[in-house]
Scaffold this motif. Structure first.
Motif, PDB file in Angstrom:
ATOM      1  N   GLU A   3       0.911  -1.260   0.097  1.00 37.09           N
ATOM      2  CA  GLU A   3      -0.049  -0.074   0.046  1.00 37.09           C
ATOM      3  C   GLU A   3       0.911   1.514  -0.183  1.00 37.09           C
ATOM      4  OE1 GLU A   3      -0.223  -2.468   2.179  1.00 37.09           O
ATOM      5  OE2 GLU A   3      -2.122  -3.428   2.228  1.00 37.09           O
ATOM      6  N   GLY A   4       1.782   1.198   0.847  1.00 41.93           N
ATOM      7  CA  GLY A   4       2.805   2.392   0.833  1.00 41.93           C
ATOM      8  C   GLY A   4       3.384   2.627  -0.410  1.00 41.93           C
ATOM      9  N   ARG A   5       4.019   1.548  -1.212  1.00 44.10           N
ATOM     10  CA  ARG A   5       4.579   1.773  -2.352  1.00 44.10           C
ATOM     11  C   ARG A   5       3.650   2.378  -3.460  1.00 44.10           C
ATOM     12  NH1 ARG A   5       6.448  -3.014  -1.012  1.00 44.10           N
ATOM     13  NH2 ARG A   5       5.438  -4.125  -2.527  1.00 44.10           N
ATOM     14  N   ALA A   6       2.473   1.642  -3.442  1.00 38.83           N
ATOM     15  CA  ALA A   6       1.103   2.264  -4.238  1.00 38.83           C
ATOM     16  C   ALA A   6       0.806   3.605  -4.184  1.00 38.83           C
ATOM     17  CB  ALA A   6       0.014   1.346  -4.087  1.00 38.83           C
ATOM     18  N   HIS A   7       1.122   4.309  -2.814  1.00 36.20           N
ATOM     19  CA  HIS A   7       0.605   5.584  -2.650  1.00 36.20           C
ATOM     20  C   HIS A   7       1.931   6.331  -3.152  1.00 36.20           C
ATOM     21  CE1 HIS A   7      -0.292   9.099  -0.377  1.00 36.20           C
ATOM     22  NE2 HIS A   7       0.796   8.943   0.189  1.00 36.20           N
TER      23      HIS A   7
ATOM     24  N   THR B 189       3.801   5.524  -5.588  1.00 28.04           N
ATOM     25  CA  THR B 189       4.051   5.519  -7.123  1.00 28.04           C
ATOM     26  C   THR B 189       2.920   6.281  -7.694  1.00 28.04           C
ATOM     27  OG1 THR B 189       4.877   3.068  -6.869  1.00 28.04           O
ATOM     28  CG2 THR B 189       3.804   3.825  -9.070  1.00 28.04           C
ATOM     29  N   ALA B 190       1.886   6.397  -7.093  1.00 28.55           N
ATOM     30  CA  ALA B 190       0.674   7.433  -7.641  1.00 28.55           C
ATOM     31  C   ALA B 190       1.160   8.857  -7.558  1.00 28.55           C
ATOM     32  CB  ALA B 190      -0.441   7.299  -6.896  1.00 28.55           C
ATOM     33  N   HIS B 191       2.337   8.957  -6.843  1.00 31.17           N
ATOM     34  CA  HIS B 191       2.828  10.480  -6.668  1.00 31.17           C
ATOM     35  C   HIS B 191       3.933  10.930  -7.255  1.00 31.17           C
ATOM     36  CE1 HIS B 191      -1.030  11.473  -4.472  1.00 31.17           C
ATOM     37  NE2 HIS B 191      -0.892  10.526  -3.879  1.00 31.17           N
ATOM     38  N   GLY B 192       4.365   9.750  -8.324  1.00 29.43           N
ATOM     39  CA  GLY B 192       5.782  10.197  -8.925  1.00 29.43           C
ATOM     40  C   GLY B 192       6.916   9.034  -8.660  1.00 29.43           C
ATOM     41  N   TRP B 193       6.928   8.450  -7.606  1.00 29.82           N
ATOM     42  CA  TRP B 193       7.956   7.471  -7.298  1.00 29.82           C
ATOM     43  C   TRP B 193       7.948   6.324  -8.007  1.00 29.82           C
ATOM     44  CZ3 TRP B 193       7.968   2.529  -5.224  1.00 29.82           C
ATOM     45  CH2 TRP B 193       9.077   2.073  -4.918  1.00 29.82           C
ATOM     46  N   ALA B 194       9.296   5.910  -8.285  1.00 31.20           N
ATOM     47  CA  ALA B 194       9.511   4.719  -8.917  1.00 31.20           C
ATOM     48  C   ALA B 194      10.411   3.800  -8.473  1.00 31.20           C
ATOM     49  CB  ALA B 194       9.939   5.179 -10.385  1.00 31.20           C
ATOM     50  N   GLN B 195      10.537   2.612  -8.608  1.00 33.89           N
ATOM     51  CA  GLN B 195      11.420   1.580  -7.862  1.00 33.89           C
ATOM     52  C   GLN B 195      12.981   2.280  -8.211  1.00 33.89           C
ATOM     53  OE1 GLN B 195      10.332  -1.101  -5.898  1.00 33.89           O
ATOM     54  NE2 GLN B 195      12.657  -1.368  -5.564  1.00 33.89           N
ATOM     55  N   GLY B 196      13.653   2.297  -7.196  1.00 30.29           N
ATOM     56  CA  GLY B 196      15.077   2.731  -7.376  1.00 30.29           C
ATOM     57  C   GLY B 196      15.330   4.187  -7.219  1.00 30.29           C
ATOM     58  N   MET B 197      14.104   4.847  -7.151  1.00 30.24           N
ATOM     59  CA  MET B 197      14.287   6.354  -6.896  1.00 30.24           C
ATOM     60  C   MET B 197      14.886   6.811  -5.628  1.00 30.24           C
ATOM     61  SD  MET B 197      11.277   9.409  -6.866  1.00 30.24           S
ATOM     62  CE  MET B 197      11.292   9.805  -8.766  1.00 30.24           C
ATOM     63  N   PRO B 198      15.988   7.636  -5.564  1.00 33.59           N
ATOM     64  CA  PRO B 198      16.395   8.024  -4.357  1.00 33.59           C
ATOM     65  C   PRO B 198      15.689   8.560  -3.381  1.00 33.59           C
ATOM     66  CG  PRO B 198      17.727   8.887  -6.247  1.00 33.59           C
ATOM     67  CD  PRO B 198      16.493   8.357  -6.738  1.00 33.59           C
ATOM     68  N   VAL B 199      15.825   8.103  -2.183  1.00 33.93           N
ATOM     69  CA  VAL B 199      14.875   9.075  -0.991  1.00 33.93           C
ATOM     70  C   VAL B 199      16.097   9.617  -0.235  1.00 33.93           C
ATOM     71  CG1 VAL B 199      13.481   8.640   0.778  1.00 33.93           C
ATOM     72  CG2 VAL B 199      13.234   7.087  -1.334  1.00 33.93           C
ATOM     73  N   VAL B 200      15.891  10.893  -0.041  1.00 34.85           N
ATOM     74  CA  VAL B 200      16.892  11.688   0.920  1.00 34.85           C
ATOM     75  C   VAL B 200      16.117  11.919   2.173  1.00 34.85           C
ATOM     76  CG1 VAL B 200      18.190  13.923   1.061  1.00 34.85           C
ATOM     77  CG2 VAL B 200      18.369  12.625  -0.945  1.00 34.85           C
ATOM     78  N   MET B 201      17.037  11.633   3.274  1.00 33.74           N
ATOM     79  CA  MET B 201      16.296  11.777   4.559  1.00 33.74           C
ATOM     80  C   MET B 201      16.810  13.122   5.142  1.00 33.74           C
ATOM     81  SD  MET B 201      15.033   8.826   4.725  1.00 33.74           S
ATOM     82  CE  MET B 201      15.141   7.422   3.808  1.00 33.74           C
ATOM     83  N   ALA B 202      15.739  13.832   5.659  1.00 30.97           N
ATOM     84  CA  ALA B 202      16.147  15.202   6.095  1.00 30.97           C
ATOM     85  C   ALA B 202      15.508  15.310   7.504  1.00 30.97           C
ATOM     86  CB  ALA B 202      15.605  16.330   5.340  1.00 30.97           C
ATOM     87  N   VAL B 203      16.063  16.298   8.277  1.00 28.80           N
ATOM     88  CA  VAL B 203      15.388  16.706   9.814  1.00 28.80           C
ATOM     89  C   VAL B 203      14.964  18.132   9.518  1.00 28.80           C
ATOM     90  CG1 VAL B 203      16.870  14.963  11.108  1.00 28.80           C
ATOM     91  CG2 VAL B 203      17.718  17.671  10.532  1.00 28.80           C
ATOM     92  N   PRO B 204      13.810  18.471  10.154  1.00 27.38           N
ATOM     93  CA  PRO B 204      12.998  19.729   9.830  1.00 27.38           C
ATOM     94  C   PRO B 204      14.011  20.975   9.816  1.00 27.38           C
ATOM     95  CG  PRO B 204      11.641  18.460  11.217  1.00 27.38           C
ATOM     96  CD  PRO B 204      13.080  17.783  11.159  1.00 27.38           C
ATOM     97  N   ALA B 205      14.873  21.029  10.554  1.00 29.93           N
ATOM     98  CA  ALA B 205      15.739  22.199  10.813  1.00 29.93           C
ATOM     99  C   ALA B 205      16.877  22.441  10.071  1.00 29.93           C
ATOM    100  CB  ALA B 205      16.343  22.648  12.140  1.00 29.93           C
ATOM    101  N   GLU B 206      17.251  21.147   8.986  1.00 31.77           N
ATOM    102  CA  GLU B 206      18.225  21.279   8.069  1.00 31.77           C
ATOM    103  C   GLU B 206      18.111  22.105   6.902  1.00 31.77           C
ATOM    104  OE1 GLU B 206      20.777  17.462   6.027  1.00 31.77           O
ATOM    105  OE2 GLU B 206      18.814  17.227   7.113  1.00 31.77           O
ATOM    106  N   PRO B 207      19.137  22.952   6.798  1.00 29.92           N
ATOM    107  CA  PRO B 207      19.113  24.005   5.638  1.00 29.92           C
ATOM    108  C   PRO B 207      18.558  23.201   4.117  1.00 29.92           C
ATOM    109  CG  PRO B 207      21.273  24.403   7.031  1.00 29.92           C
ATOM    110  CD  PRO B 207      20.329  22.883   7.206  1.00 29.92           C
TER     111      PRO B 207
ATOM    112  N   PHE C   3       0.579   9.421   3.886  1.00 32.59           N
ATOM    113  CA  PHE C   3       0.109   7.872   3.792  1.00 32.59           C
ATOM    114  C   PHE C   3      -0.456   7.547   5.226  1.00 32.59           C
ATOM    115  CE2 PHE C   3       0.730   3.613   4.088  1.00 32.59           C
ATOM    116  CZ  PHE C   3      -0.213   2.891   3.445  1.00 32.59           C
ATOM    117  N   TYR C   4      -1.561   7.044   5.451  1.00 36.94           N
ATOM    118  CA  TYR C   4      -1.946   6.865   6.880  1.00 36.94           C
ATOM    119  C   TYR C   4      -2.331   5.073   6.643  1.00 36.94           C
ATOM    120  CZ  TYR C   4      -2.479  11.501   7.771  1.00 36.94           C
ATOM    121  OH  TYR C   4      -2.290  13.161   8.014  1.00 36.94           O
ATOM    122  N   PRO C   5      -1.346   4.407   7.124  1.00 35.67           N
ATOM    123  CA  PRO C   5      -1.678   3.083   7.218  1.00 35.67           C
ATOM    124  C   PRO C   5      -2.823   2.455   7.789  1.00 35.67           C
ATOM    125  CG  PRO C   5       0.362   3.562   8.540  1.00 35.67           C
ATOM    126  CD  PRO C   5      -0.096   4.815   8.164  1.00 35.67           C
ATOM    127  N   THR C   6      -3.314   1.402   7.325  1.00 33.70           N
ATOM    128  CA  THR C   6      -4.681   0.926   7.642  1.00 33.70           C
ATOM    129  C   THR C   6      -4.126  -0.358   8.622  1.00 33.70           C
ATOM    130  OG1 THR C   6      -5.219  -0.686   5.962  1.00 33.70           O
ATOM    131  CG2 THR C   6      -6.113   1.572   5.778  1.00 33.70           C
TER     132      THR C   6
END
Length: 144
Positions: free
Chosen positions: A22-26, A28-46, A129-132
């Motif tokens: 369900e998370g991957r489908a969510h 994917t519906a918004h532009g993500w594709a398998q292998g796309m980079p995901v950069v982690m950030a913290v709110p106060a990061e520039p 995304f809100y998991p069920t």
């Protein structure tokens, strides 16, 4: 400790999300594709620092952040810089990533530029995304 990876709460939540159909489908519906980079950030990061990490991948990426107030896992889809976009001034050095998230939540797609880029890019908010109860990660499915 040698051989140990440091995992942030954001990384664990992203891993859980990507570990569920369900998370991957969510995403994917918004532009993500398998292998796309995901950069982690913290709110106060520039923003400049976060986009420096995005730039290292040379393609569109997602930026993930845990909202400090709601603890929601939020994502932005970041396009590659494109000279065809209308030029805008670069982000101020003090601009934090949570501010870019807030602008996209209020305005939708936001054209922006950071100091490293000659061209602008577009940031698009991805709905939370809100998991069920039925949402299961890889690990949960394998233990059945």
């Amino acid at each position: 400790m040698p051989g140990r990876l440091v995992r942030t709460q954001t990384a664990e939540r992203v891993s859980d999300l990507l570990g569920s159909r369900e998370g991957r489908a969510h995403l994917t519906a918004h532009g993500w594709a398998q292998g796309m980079p995901v950069v982690m950030a913290v709110p106060a990061e520039p923003v400049n620092d976060v986009m420096g990490l995005v730039s290292m991948h040379g393609r569109s990426a997602l930026v993930a952040m845990l909202d400090a107030g709601s603890d929601e896992l939020k994502f932005l889809y970041i396009s590659t810089p494109n000279p065809a976009l209308k030029p805008v001034n670069p982000e101020e050095a003090a601009t934090q990533i949570h501010e870019l998230f807030a602008r996209t939540e209020n305005q939708g797609a936001v054209t922006f530029r950071v100091k490293y880029w000659a061209s602008c890019a577009v940031a698009l908010p991805i709905p939370v995304f809100y998991p069920t109860k039925e949402t299961k990660t890889y690990g949960q499915r394998l233990s059945l």
